[in-house]
Motif scaffolding. Sequence first.
Motif, short mmCIF file in Angstrom:
data_model
loop_
_atom_site.label_atom_id
_atom_site.label_comp_id
_atom_site.label_asym_id
_atom_site.label_seq_id
_atom_site.Cartn_x
_atom_site.Cartn_y
_atom_site.Cartn_z
N THR A 106 -16.64 104.08 32.00
CA THR A 106 -17.57 103.20 31.30
C THR A 106 -18.45 102.46 32.30
O THR A 106 -18.04 102.20 33.44
N LEU A 107 -19.65 102.12 31.87
CA LEU A 107 -20.52 101.24 32.64
C LEU A 107 -20.50 99.88 31.98
O LEU A 107 -21.02 99.70 30.87
N ALA A 133 -14.78 102.71 36.12
CA ALA A 133 -15.89 101.87 35.67
C ALA A 133 -16.89 101.62 36.77
O ALA A 133 -16.56 101.63 37.96
N ARG A 134 -18.11 101.39 36.33
CA ARG A 134 -19.15 100.81 37.18
C ARG A 134 -19.44 99.44 36.60
O ARG A 134 -19.89 99.31 35.46
N ALA A 168 -8.14 101.11 42.57
CA ALA A 168 -8.71 101.24 41.22
C ALA A 168 -10.08 101.91 41.30
O ALA A 168 -10.87 101.63 42.21
N PRO A 169 -10.40 102.78 40.35
CA PRO A 169 -11.68 103.52 40.38
C PRO A 169 -12.85 102.68 39.85
O PRO A 169 -13.47 103.01 38.85
N ILE A 170 -13.12 101.59 40.53
CA ILE A 170 -14.18 100.67 40.12
C ILE A 170 -15.24 100.61 41.20
O ILE A 170 -14.92 100.45 42.39
N GLU A 171 -16.51 100.72 40.80
CA GLU A 171 -17.61 100.53 41.73
C GLU A 171 -18.56 99.49 41.16
O GLU A 171 -18.46 99.11 40.00
N LEU A 172 -19.48 99.03 41.98
CA LEU A 172 -20.41 97.97 41.58
C LEU A 172 -21.84 98.49 41.46
O LEU A 172 -22.21 99.50 42.06
#
Length: 428
Positions: A106-107, A133-134, A168-172
């Motif tokens: 999800t974004l 997520a982004r 965690a697969p999170i980017e900004l």
Amino acid sequence: MTMGPQGDLPETDLLVHGGRIAATGTGLASDGAETINAHGQILLPGLVDTHNHLWLSQMRGLFGRSEQTRYFPLTERLGAAYEPEDMRVGTLFGASGALAAGVTTTLAYCDNIRIPGHAEAALDALVESGIRARFLYAGHDRLPADAPLDIDHLRQLHLNRAGWAGDAPIELGLGWRTPTTGSGDAVVATALEELRRARTLGLPISTHISGENGPAQLQFLMQRSLLGPDMLLVHATGADPQALREVEEAGAAISLTPITEHRIGFGLTRLNHYTDPVSRVGLGIDGALAGAPDMFAVMRAGHMVQAAVSGDELAILPREILQLATIGGARAIGMDAAIGSLETGKQADMILVDPAALNMGFSQTDPTALLVYSAKPQNVAMVMVGGKILKQGGRMTRTDEAQLLEAATSSLAAIQARANISASQNAG
């Protein structure tokens, strides 16, 4: 259903190792690995939600019942009463619901950041949920157009990602406020500086191009040559064919959210109007206004309008719709090398849909129509993100659903009290 070059592979095994797809084929040796018997079920890539306001998920069901419950003024009023814990609860509630419904990426367009703690609490929730997520760092409704976002805080989060995200697969990214061609010099200068700093950090950009201002916002981007492969245009309301050709030439992408675009009155979302000239188009849920974190419903809404306005039931095929929700969405957000299809080497983001339900049945040939027109979130039996199982046997593995629902209910009550909205006012 690989949604990749291999197409659909009946009676096929898939091996996951180290969080990635290691092999597909028949009769693969498990070598002691955990085995999931998915006989009779449909395995496909996790659904990709290219736009969502997860933070306001506890507002679900409040909108559009009276003049007092119009979406934009009500979210502005309630958003101003959020504390960091409300951001955490809303984001976790929304992300968990999306996962349960088969959304693995999800974004999260977080446009209620008033203090650094708001962003940090929302990020904590994304990490806790397990979703890919982004996180799009954005301002809030009451932030003056010429007042800058806290890009310094965004930069700190970016540089210290390992500290708060771990594995965690999170980017900004940046949730950017696009001016219009008629914006004043101070507004334009502020916006351009925010965009410059985000691009210097190499962060992707997502921006609303919507409502009555949509054409003027897009004109602003085109006149100043600001479009690029790192930019995702949300809604692209009012974009004419020539503007869309320029979007394509610049390599930019578009996120369409049919349910909320219809509900808010942006006009009919004609999918082919966008997908014919633009190669990078994805679908989005867009948050509480959609009613539920249900990408199956989004796909159906997109198809129904396209068929209705074209007068042709085959104007867009169910496989094309499913592609927009998987590999197409991944391509729109620039992540198709890692997710969106079941191919060796890609992240093991996948879902199992069990058709053994009264609302479904099973197609022995092409299941796309069954998935697009019949499937619902409750038919999602298993959800995996990066090789980690987050839903199995129809139940979430790391989320106490009853506890989370109670937290969301309590959070909303506290927000309404701080916003001085009584039960009678909320009822319309």
